[in-house]
Design a protein around this motif. Structure first.
Motif, PDB file in Angstrom:
ATOM      1  N   ILE A  50       0.821  -1.213   0.000  1.00  0.00           N
ATOM      2  CA  ILE A  50       0.000   0.000   0.000  1.00  0.00           C
ATOM      3  C   ILE A  50       0.855   1.263   0.000  1.00  0.00           C
ATOM      4  CG2 ILE A  50      -1.741   1.303   1.283  1.00  0.00           C
ATOM      5  CD1 ILE A  50      -2.760  -1.312  -0.023  1.00  0.00           C
ATOM      6  N   GLY A 155       3.402  -1.510  -6.114  1.00  0.00           N
ATOM      7  CA  GLY A 155       3.325  -0.505  -5.067  1.00  0.00           C
ATOM      8  C   GLY A 155       3.645   0.882  -5.596  1.00  0.00           C
ATOM      9  N   GLN A 198      -2.187  -0.797  -6.870  1.00  0.00           N
ATOM     10  CA  GLN A 198      -1.250   0.146  -6.285  1.00  0.00           C
ATOM     11  C   GLN A 198      -0.195   0.596  -7.277  1.00  0.00           C
ATOM     12  OE1 GLN A 198      -2.348   1.154  -3.370  1.00  0.00           O
ATOM     13  NE2 GLN A 198      -3.926  -0.408  -3.691  1.00  0.00           N
ATOM     14  N   GLU A 236      -5.846  -6.717  -0.405  1.00  0.00           N
ATOM     15  CA  GLU A 236      -5.744  -5.580  -1.324  1.00  0.00           C
ATOM     16  C   GLU A 236      -6.526  -5.832  -2.598  1.00  0.00           C
ATOM     17  OE1 GLU A 236      -4.494  -3.002  -4.516  1.00  0.00           O
ATOM     18  OE2 GLU A 236      -4.203  -5.183  -4.467  1.00  0.00           O
ATOM     19  N   SER A 240      -9.737  -3.605  -3.761  1.00  0.00           N
ATOM     20  CA  SER A 240      -9.605  -2.905  -5.036  1.00  0.00           C
ATOM     21  C   SER A 240     -10.563  -3.408  -6.102  1.00  0.00           C
ATOM     22  CB  SER A 240      -8.169  -3.033  -5.550  1.00  0.00           C
ATOM     23  OG  SER A 240      -7.256  -2.433  -4.646  1.00  0.00           O
TER      24      SER A 240
END
Length: 368
Positions: A50, A155, A198, A236, A240
């Motif tokens: 993140i 990321g 990300q 994640e 998302s």
């Protein structure tokens, strides 16, 4: 201790020795290969993704290579998405379906030449499928699994790491576009892609004997940015809104039911596999749709090994296909594959392990 029992049925990736040296503690099986899941600190791995940068061994994303005069024709026959304007160096996300319009894989298609394509696949044997379709259509195309294994760098700091290795040109790559290059004589293709929201890249290693070298190069380049380890994280990807083909879909699920309808072009040729069924489904309207779930409860309560029933007034109306603890929402969240009679804002009941019931609300996807 993490142990793997060697067998010819289970193939290591070119990065296997590196991930073991890094201390991989858990993994799953994907395309008959080992997919690292954690290196012992899942919270750190999540927040590194993140806020920083992580590197993942995703060599399990095998390539189905189409090569020859009919490679482009076969690529389109396998794809209910129009590829006619796809350029060399461009990739496209493709929901791949069977003749009934059922989703069987969702690869990234990469066009390397007019006569050379890769399908970077999710978890199913598309190599066999492509060969069968090519044979029945009598196409002049060779179908192989090339020596290609992706390494993901994901990321918000991923571009800084990858550009320090290959150069500032990587900043100009559009999403799913790629460029063939090399580093220290190691042949690779660098693509802006990855199974997170990300930001990131996938480096397609094209020489399996040099996996440890490439891992070391990326690791060293990432040190100034505190690069971490890990694997594609369920929290994640769920937050998302990313679809996991085979986890969030079953053997009756069509792309319209799992929010992939925008990747279907209904005016492609009639010989595209599944397109006629998809036209019917589109005209009639899918019976189910995918929504988000926010569960009551203040502690992690993950899904086990199977879908769980969703009830309204005691009657089953759908299934919860995944469930994870969201570190950012501090709630258990998941996906519902549910009747279109159910809508965002409604309350539902989940039948969980041992028959216990948990209340949840239906919400839009993505969660964040």
């Amino acid at each position: 201790m993490f142990q793997v029992f060697p067998t010819a049925r289970l193939r290591p990736s070119p990065f296997f020795n590196s991930i073991m040296a890094e201390g991989c503690t858990s993994a799953s099986i994907y395309n008959r290969m080992i997919l690292p899941a954690s290196f012992g600190d899942k919270d750190k791995e999540y927040w590194d993704l993140i806020n920083g940068v992580v590197m993942w061994d995703v060599g399990v994303e095998r390539q189905v290579q189409l090569e020859g005069p009919d490679a482009g024709k076969l690529a389109q026959i396998l794809s209910p998405r129009d590829l006619s304007k796809c350029k060399i160096g461009q990739g496209k996300y493709v929901p791949m379906c069977n003749h009934d319009g059922v989703l069987i894989n969702d690869p990234i298609m990469l066009k390397l030449r007019e006569d050379l394509y890769w399908f970077s696949i999710a978890d199913s044997d598309i190599w066999f499928w492509a060969r069968a379709i090519a044979a029945e259509r009598r196409l002049n195309v060779k179908i192989t699994e090339p020596d290609v294994s992706p390494l993901a760098v994901q990321g918000p700091k991923s571009a800084a790491v990858v550009s320090s290795i290959f150069g500032d040109w990587v900043h100009d790559l559009k999403y799913f576009w790629f460029s063939e290059t090399e580093i220290n004589g190691i042949p690779v293709a660098v693509q802006r892609s990855g199974w997170s929201k990300q930001g990131g890249f996938e480096i397609y290693l094209r020489d399996g004997k040099r996996g440890d070298e490439l891992w070391k190069i990326v690791k060293e380049a990432g040190q100034p940015y505190a690069i971490g380890n890990g694997g594609p994280t369920s929290p994640e990807r769920t937050e998302s809104g990313l679809v996991s083909c085979g986890s969030d879909s079953d053997d009756t699920t069509n792309p319209y039911e799992v929010r992939l309808g925008n990747y279907i072009d209904l005016d492609v040729a009639d010989d595209v596999v599944g397109i006629q069924a998809l036209r019917r489904i589109h005209a009639e309207g899918p019976k189910r749709h995918q929504l988000g779930l926010i569960l009551e409860g203040e502690s992690p309560d993950p899904l086990a090994f199977h879908w769980e029933d969703i009830l309204v007034d005691g009657q089953k109306v759908g299934d919860m296909t995944n469930c994870v603890w969201s570190p950012r929402l501090q709630k258990n969240i998941g996906y519902a594959l549910i009747s279109r009679s159910c809508h965002v804002g409604e309350a539902v009941t989940l039948r969980r392990s041992a028959g216990r019931e948990v209340q949840a609300s239906l919400v839009d996807i993505p969660f964040l």
